[in-house]
Write a protein that holds these residues in place. Structure first.
Motif, PDB file in Angstrom:
ATOM      1  N   LEU A   1       0.976  -1.532  -0.576  1.00  0.00           N
ATOM      2  CA  LEU A   1      -0.120  -0.448   0.122  1.00  0.00           C
ATOM      3  C   LEU A   1       0.663   1.436   0.114  1.00  0.00           C
ATOM      4  O   LEU A   1       0.995   2.299  -0.801  1.00  0.00           O
ATOM      5  CB  LEU A   1      -0.655  -0.176   1.414  1.00  0.00           C
ATOM      6  CG  LEU A   1      -1.786   1.329   1.692  1.00  0.00           C
ATOM      7  CD1 LEU A   1      -2.996   1.022   0.373  1.00  0.00           C
ATOM      8  CD2 LEU A   1      -2.371   1.438   2.509  1.00  0.00           C
ATOM      9  N   ILE A   2       2.011   1.340   0.660  1.00  0.00           N
ATOM     10  CA  ILE A   2       2.620   2.376   0.930  1.00  0.00           C
ATOM     11  C   ILE A   2       3.678   2.881  -0.714  1.00  0.00           C
ATOM     12  O   ILE A   2       3.522   3.125  -1.237  1.00  0.00           O
ATOM     13  CB  ILE A   2       3.431   2.250   2.166  1.00  0.00           C
ATOM     14  CG1 ILE A   2       2.966   2.271   3.377  1.00  0.00           C
ATOM     15  CG2 ILE A   2       5.121   3.047   2.086  1.00  0.00           C
ATOM     16  CD1 ILE A   2       3.301   2.117   4.598  1.00  0.00           C
ATOM     17  N   ALA A   3       3.921   1.792  -1.011  1.00  0.00           N
ATOM     18  CA  ALA A   3       5.210   1.513  -2.502  1.00  0.00           C
ATOM     19  C   ALA A   3       3.206   2.219  -3.148  1.00  0.00           C
ATOM     20  O   ALA A   3       4.040   2.658  -4.535  1.00  0.00           O
ATOM     21  CB  ALA A   3       5.159   0.075  -2.873  1.00  0.00           C
ATOM     22  N   ALA A   4       2.627   1.989  -3.898  1.00  0.00           N
ATOM     23  CA  ALA A   4       1.465   2.444  -4.418  1.00  0.00           C
ATOM     24  C   ALA A   4       1.403   3.464  -4.508  1.00  0.00           C
ATOM     25  O   ALA A   4       1.545   4.430  -5.461  1.00  0.00           O
ATOM     26  CB  ALA A   4       0.409   1.600  -4.206  1.00  0.00           C
ATOM     27  N   VAL A   5       1.070   3.910  -2.845  1.00  0.00           N
ATOM     28  CA  VAL A   5       0.943   5.264  -2.701  1.00  0.00           C
ATOM     29  C   VAL A   5       2.127   6.653  -2.798  1.00  0.00           C
ATOM     30  O   VAL A   5       2.204   7.369  -3.962  1.00  0.00           O
ATOM     31  CB  VAL A   5       0.544   5.633  -1.094  1.00  0.00           C
ATOM     32  CG1 VAL A   5      -0.257   7.257  -1.304  1.00  0.00           C
ATOM     33  CG2 VAL A   5      -1.047   5.164  -0.674  1.00  0.00           C
ATOM     34  N   GLY A   6       3.513   6.259  -2.461  1.00  0.00           N
ATOM     35  CA  GLY A   6       4.342   6.146  -3.190  1.00  0.00           C
ATOM     36  C   GLY A   6       4.722   6.577  -5.046  1.00  0.00           C
ATOM     37  O   GLY A   6       5.697   7.324  -5.074  1.00  0.00           O
ATOM     38  N   PHE A   7       4.344   5.628  -5.459  1.00  0.00           N
ATOM     39  CA  PHE A   7       3.855   5.503  -6.752  1.00  0.00           C
ATOM     40  C   PHE A   7       3.465   7.544  -7.419  1.00  0.00           C
ATOM     41  O   PHE A   7       4.118   7.720  -8.279  1.00  0.00           O
ATOM     42  CB  PHE A   7       3.883   4.374  -7.460  1.00  0.00           C
ATOM     43  CG  PHE A   7       3.469   4.336  -8.903  1.00  0.00           C
ATOM     44  CD1 PHE A   7       5.070   4.127  -9.613  1.00  0.00           C
ATOM     45  CD2 PHE A   7       2.491   4.347  -9.296  1.00  0.00           C
ATOM     46  CE1 PHE A   7       4.499   4.251 -10.816  1.00  0.00           C
ATOM     47  CE2 PHE A   7       2.810   4.260 -11.174  1.00  0.00           C
ATOM     48  CZ  PHE A   7       3.168   4.149 -11.455  1.00  0.00           C
ATOM     49  N   PHE A   8       2.085   7.283  -6.681  1.00  0.00           N
ATOM     50  CA  PHE A   8       1.635   8.363  -7.485  1.00  0.00           C
ATOM     51  C   PHE A   8       2.054   9.794  -6.708  1.00  0.00           C
ATOM     52  O   PHE A   8       1.876  10.734  -7.334  1.00  0.00           O
ATOM     53  CB  PHE A   8       0.105   8.197  -6.793  1.00  0.00           C
ATOM     54  CG  PHE A   8      -0.474   6.878  -7.882  1.00  0.00           C
ATOM     55  CD1 PHE A   8      -0.665   6.959  -9.252  1.00  0.00           C
ATOM     56  CD2 PHE A   8      -0.561   6.058  -7.370  1.00  0.00           C
ATOM     57  CE1 PHE A   8      -0.801   5.726  -9.970  1.00  0.00           C
ATOM     58  CE2 PHE A   8      -1.346   4.811  -8.113  1.00  0.00           C
ATOM     59  CZ  PHE A   8      -1.314   5.257  -9.350  1.00  0.00           C
TER      60      PHE A   8
END
Length: 81
Positions: free
Chosen positions: A49-56
């Motif tokens: 989840l943190i990686a997905a949010v960090g992608f944006f």
């Protein structure tokens, strides 16, 4: 008329009486062997989840990480004081 006054014998297992099972060493409703896998899955889900949010957005990722670390610090502080 005597039947209404007469006491009836009490059955061994009454439907109105709650029976308690003797406590045993393990609870059959808790899956003790799956706890490690659950913790690993939760941690992996949080990282994803943190990686997905960090992608944006990097700012949102840093805010989430700061909130997680601050929460963990405060929880440990209140638990051990």
């Amino acid at each position: 008329m005597n039947l209404l006054i007469q006491d009836l014998p009490e059955p061994e297992i009454s439907p109105n009486r709650i029976q308690e099972n003797p406590p045993s060493g393990t609870d059959s409703l808790i899956a003790h062997r799956l706890q490690k896998e659950q913790y690993i899955g939760i941690i992996a889900l949080v990282i994803a989840l943190i990686a997905a949010v960090g992608f944006f957005s990097r700012r949102v990722e840093y805010a989430i990480l700061l909130a997680l670390f601050l929460s963990a610090f405060l929880i440990s502080l209140f638990l051990f004081l």
